[in-house]
Design an enzyme around this catalytic site. Structure first.
Site, PDB file in Angstrom:
ATOM      1  N   GLU A 232      -1.161   1.584 -14.414  1.00 30.96           N
ATOM      2  CA  GLU A 232      -2.373   2.161 -14.583  1.00 30.96           C
ATOM      3  C   GLU A 232      -1.875   3.902 -13.896  1.00 30.96           C
ATOM      4  O   GLU A 232      -1.312   3.807 -13.021  1.00 30.96           O
ATOM      5  CB  GLU A 232      -3.455   1.914 -13.360  1.00 30.96           C
ATOM      6  CG  GLU A 232      -4.789   3.056 -13.461  1.00 30.96           C
ATOM      7  CD  GLU A 232      -5.789   2.607 -12.381  1.00 30.96           C
ATOM      8  OE1 GLU A 232      -7.059   3.199 -12.390  1.00 30.96           O
ATOM      9  OE2 GLU A 232      -5.560   1.739 -11.496  1.00 30.96           O
TER      10      GLU A 232
ATOM     11  N   PRO B 102       0.816  -1.165  -0.115  1.00 30.33           N
ATOM     12  CA  PRO B 102      -0.037   0.073  -0.083  1.00 30.33           C
ATOM     13  C   PRO B 102       0.788   1.265   0.095  1.00 30.33           C
ATOM     14  O   PRO B 102       2.081   1.153   0.302  1.00 30.33           O
ATOM     15  CB  PRO B 102      -0.585  -0.056   1.332  1.00 30.33           C
ATOM     16  CG  PRO B 102       0.277  -0.877   2.212  1.00 30.33           C
ATOM     17  CD  PRO B 102       0.954  -1.640   1.150  1.00 30.33           C
TER      18      PRO B 102
ATOM     19  N   CYS C  10      -7.997   9.469 -11.149  1.00 32.29           N
ATOM     20  CA  CYS C  10      -7.518   9.456 -12.175  1.00 32.29           C
ATOM     21  C   CYS C  10      -8.673   9.939 -13.444  1.00 32.29           C
ATOM     22  O   CYS C  10      -8.245  10.160 -14.490  1.00 32.29           O
ATOM     23  CB  CYS C  10      -6.949   8.318 -12.790  1.00 32.29           C
ATOM     24  SG  CYS C  10      -8.049   6.804 -12.497  1.00 32.29           S
TER      25      CYS C  10
END
Length: 357
Positions: free
Chosen positions: A253, A176, A287
């Site tokens: 991504e 994370p 995003c």
């Protein structure tokens, strides 16, 4: 009382091998409320070794076993919904009510989706393309997946990374963000309990906490067959370059700058309503956020006035306030970056609403 987060390696929670830690800050208050491991090479080695050792057993399980495990993980997440929502909100500053409805509920549903996908793997037809020979394409897991998640959607991003990987029979080492470890560490506890119950190797899911250097060590490690990150374009380039050295597969991504276009015949009231949500949800840390708007000149002034009025009336606040759309920016670095846009405003631009902390 301060909270201490730990790595989860091969079914055991542990501090960083050299004892180093990072402070975890509550973005709603700016106060340090926890510490997490600043993992180094030895910790990454241990997690990769655990995943590699567990992978052959998990690889050889049937799709029904993997489906059952993921369904039980989803059920356990649902049973501990309050804890997950509290952990996610504490790390991100997000409103509790939106975290529950817009993030936790979909996250649980998505784990169940991939549980179903485990038994619906894509097939290809076989054929005789050479005399006396039958050709067929066989789908197999790639192996150990090194996964680096961002801070804007820690819980959802963890699910989007580990759930499809496990469904396909891969082993996972997940990191994370250094500012948002809480929900991922709690997921490790949940997954570990399910794997223990089903007598499956707990080394198939490992969590390593740390900073960018920790992520780099994971991606460059020789064990993973695939690296997955969600981050900036610059980070994606670095991962792609690193992966090329030993031909790792990559899943990237990366950040974008999403435009919205408003034409002269648009319903301006509806456009403003949608853009307020599209631009300000999660404090714009998305995003797919509508971060710039291109408006036809004939309706420009009317639209700007309406959008500014709606923006000025949009409420932010503490996570326990049920009347807010978004909370604080996640961390000091992001605050400085966003504040810099205002500080460097070009001469032709003007602030119509907000513009201050």
């Amino acid at each position: 009382m301060s909270t201490t987060f730990r790595n989860y390696i091969d079914g055991t929670f542990a501090d960083a091998s050299d004892g180093r830690t990072l402070d975890v800050v509550d973005p709603s208050t700016g106060d340090v409320y926890a510490t997490s491991p600043l993992s180094g090479a030895a910790d990454v080695d241990a997690a990769m070794a655990a995943a590699a050792a567990a992978f052959p057993v998990w690889r050889d399980t049937t799709p029904s076993v993997r489906q059952l495990a993921l369904l039980k993980i989803a059920d356990a997440m649902e049973a501990r919904a309050d804890e997950l929502v509290a952990a996610e909100s504490r790390d991100t500053g997000k409103p509790l009510h939106l975290t529950r409805s817009e993030e936790l509920a979909p996250a649980i549903d998505q784990v169940r989706f991939f549980a179903g996908a485990a038994r619906m793997l894509e097939g290809r037809s076989a054929g005789e393309y050479m005399e006396g020979m039958t050709s067929i394409i066989r789908r197999e897991p790639v192996g150990v997946c090194a996964q680096v998640a961002p801070w804007n959607y820690p819980l959802l991003m963890a699910v989007w990374k580990f759930a499809p990987a496990l469904a396909a029979g891969n082993a996972v080492v997940l990191k994370p963000s250094d500012t948002t470890p809480a929900s991922t560490v709690l997921i490790a506890e949940i997954i570990g309990g399910v794997l223990e119950e089903l007598e499956l190797p707990r080394g198939i899911f490992n969590v390593i906490c740390g900073d960018r250097e920790t992520g780099r060590l994971m991606v460059e490690h020789p064990t993973p067959a695939m690296a997955s990150i969600t981050g900036s374009v610059r980070a994606g380039i670095q991962v792609a370059q690193s992966a090329a050295k030993d031909v790792k597969r990559v899943h990237l991504e990366l950040g974008g700058k999403a435009p919205a276009v408003v034409f002269e015949d648009a319903d301006l009231e509806k456009a403003v309503e949608d853009l307020i949500v599209g631009g300000f949800f999660n404090a714009g840390q998305d995003c797919t956020a509508a971060t710039r708007v291109l408006v036809h000149e004939s309706v420009h002034e009317e639209f700007v006035a309406a959008l500014a009025k709606a923006a000025a009336g949009t409420k932010t606040g503490r996570p326990d306030d049920e009347d807010v759309l978004y909370g604080p920016l996640n961390n000091a670095g992001q605050l400085a970056q966003v504040s810099g846009y205002i500080d460097r405003l070009p001469e032709h631009a003007r602030v119509e609403a907000g513009g201050h902390r």
